[in-house]
Design a protein around this motif. Structure first.
Motif, PDB file in Angstrom:
ATOM      1  N   THR A 111       0.839  -1.198   0.000  1.00 50.39           N
ATOM      2  CA  THR A 111       0.000   0.000   0.000  1.00 50.39           C
ATOM      3  C   THR A 111       0.875   1.250   0.000  1.00 50.39           C
ATOM      4  OG1 THR A 111      -1.730  -1.191   1.181  1.00 50.39           O
ATOM      5  CG2 THR A 111      -1.835   1.201   1.264  1.00 50.39           C
ATOM      6  N   LEU A 114       2.202   1.777  -3.499  1.00 48.49           N
ATOM      7  CA  LEU A 114       1.139   2.287  -4.365  1.00 48.49           C
ATOM      8  C   LEU A 114       0.855   3.763  -4.071  1.00 48.49           C
ATOM      9  CD1 LEU A 114      -1.262  -0.797  -4.294  1.00 48.49           C
ATOM     10  CD2 LEU A 114       0.017   0.053  -6.281  1.00 48.49           C
ATOM     11  N   ASP A 115       0.878   4.134  -2.794  1.00 47.85           N
ATOM     12  CA  ASP A 115       0.664   5.537  -2.421  1.00 47.85           C
ATOM     13  C   ASP A 115       1.778   6.430  -2.971  1.00 47.85           C
ATOM     14  OD1 ASP A 115      -1.655   4.853  -1.098  1.00 47.85           O
ATOM     15  OD2 ASP A 115      -0.743   4.890   0.913  1.00 47.85           O
ATOM     16  N   GLN A 118       1.298   6.809  -6.669  1.00 49.71           N
ATOM     17  CA  GLN A 118       0.189   7.728  -6.932  1.00 49.71           C
ATOM     18  C   GLN A 118       0.628   9.174  -6.726  1.00 49.71           C
ATOM     19  OE1 GLN A 118      -3.034   6.867  -8.143  1.00 49.71           O
ATOM     20  NE2 GLN A 118      -2.829   9.047  -8.570  1.00 49.71           N
ATOM     21  N   ILE A 121       2.567  10.228  -9.743  1.00 45.33           N
ATOM     22  CA  ILE A 121       1.650  10.481 -10.862  1.00 45.33           C
ATOM     23  C   ILE A 121       0.955  11.824 -10.671  1.00 45.33           C
ATOM     24  CG2 ILE A 121      -0.513   9.708 -11.958  1.00 45.33           C
ATOM     25  CD1 ILE A 121       0.511   6.795 -11.362  1.00 45.33           C
ATOM     26  N   ASP A 122       0.488  12.082  -9.457  1.00 45.30           N
ATOM     27  CA  ASP A 122      -0.173  13.362  -9.164  1.00 45.30           C
ATOM     28  C   ASP A 122       0.780  14.534  -9.418  1.00 45.30           C
ATOM     29  OD1 ASP A 122      -2.418  11.913  -8.445  1.00 45.30           O
ATOM     30  OD2 ASP A 122      -2.070  12.100  -6.276  1.00 45.30           O
TER      31      ASP A 122
END
Length: 129
Positions: A111, A114-115, A118, A121-122
């Protein structure tokens, strides 16, 4: 090490560079056992001289031994190698490369990972806007 230099390494030269990058620095006695089907010390020294002549490693006398260090940071070489893989195998598409990795059963991301992905990507989206 530029992409062009990296592509022109022999299998043994690449293996030696892998050992040096993994250790940060190494002498012949540390490099040799880290190689598959280890060549002789003389062969390793010869290959290190070739890598030095190619401008890929530096050497510094430390006692009776020479210590070898990569001239280019590991992260920079990794970026170049990754770009080459993406271009060669995934038509230059990072999306295809990441998709191929995530499709394997070995790609078990936590997790936290993945965070962090992300968040990257942001950040890329914010820079594009």
């Amino acid at each position: 090490m530029s992409r062009d230099q990296h592509q022109h390494l022999s299998r043994r030269e690449r293996q030696i560079m892998d050992v040096i990058y993994a250790r940060g620095e190494a002498n012949v006695n540390e490099i040799q056992p880290g190689l598959p089907d280890p060549p002789t010390h003389t062969a390793v020294r010869t290959l290190l001289k070739i890598l030095g002549d190619k401008g890929l490693v530096t050497r510094e006398k430390c006692g009776r031994e020479y210590v070898y260090r990569p001239k280019t940071r590991r992260s920079r070489v990794g970026q170049s190698a990754l770009q080459n893989v993406i271009q060669t195998f995934f038509d230059g598409s990072l999306e295809k490369a990441v998709g191929a990795h995530l499709a394997t059963h070995k790609a078990k991301l936590s997790t936290d990972e993945l965070d962090r992905l992300q968040a990257m990507i942001d950040e890329a989206r914010r820079k594009k806007a």
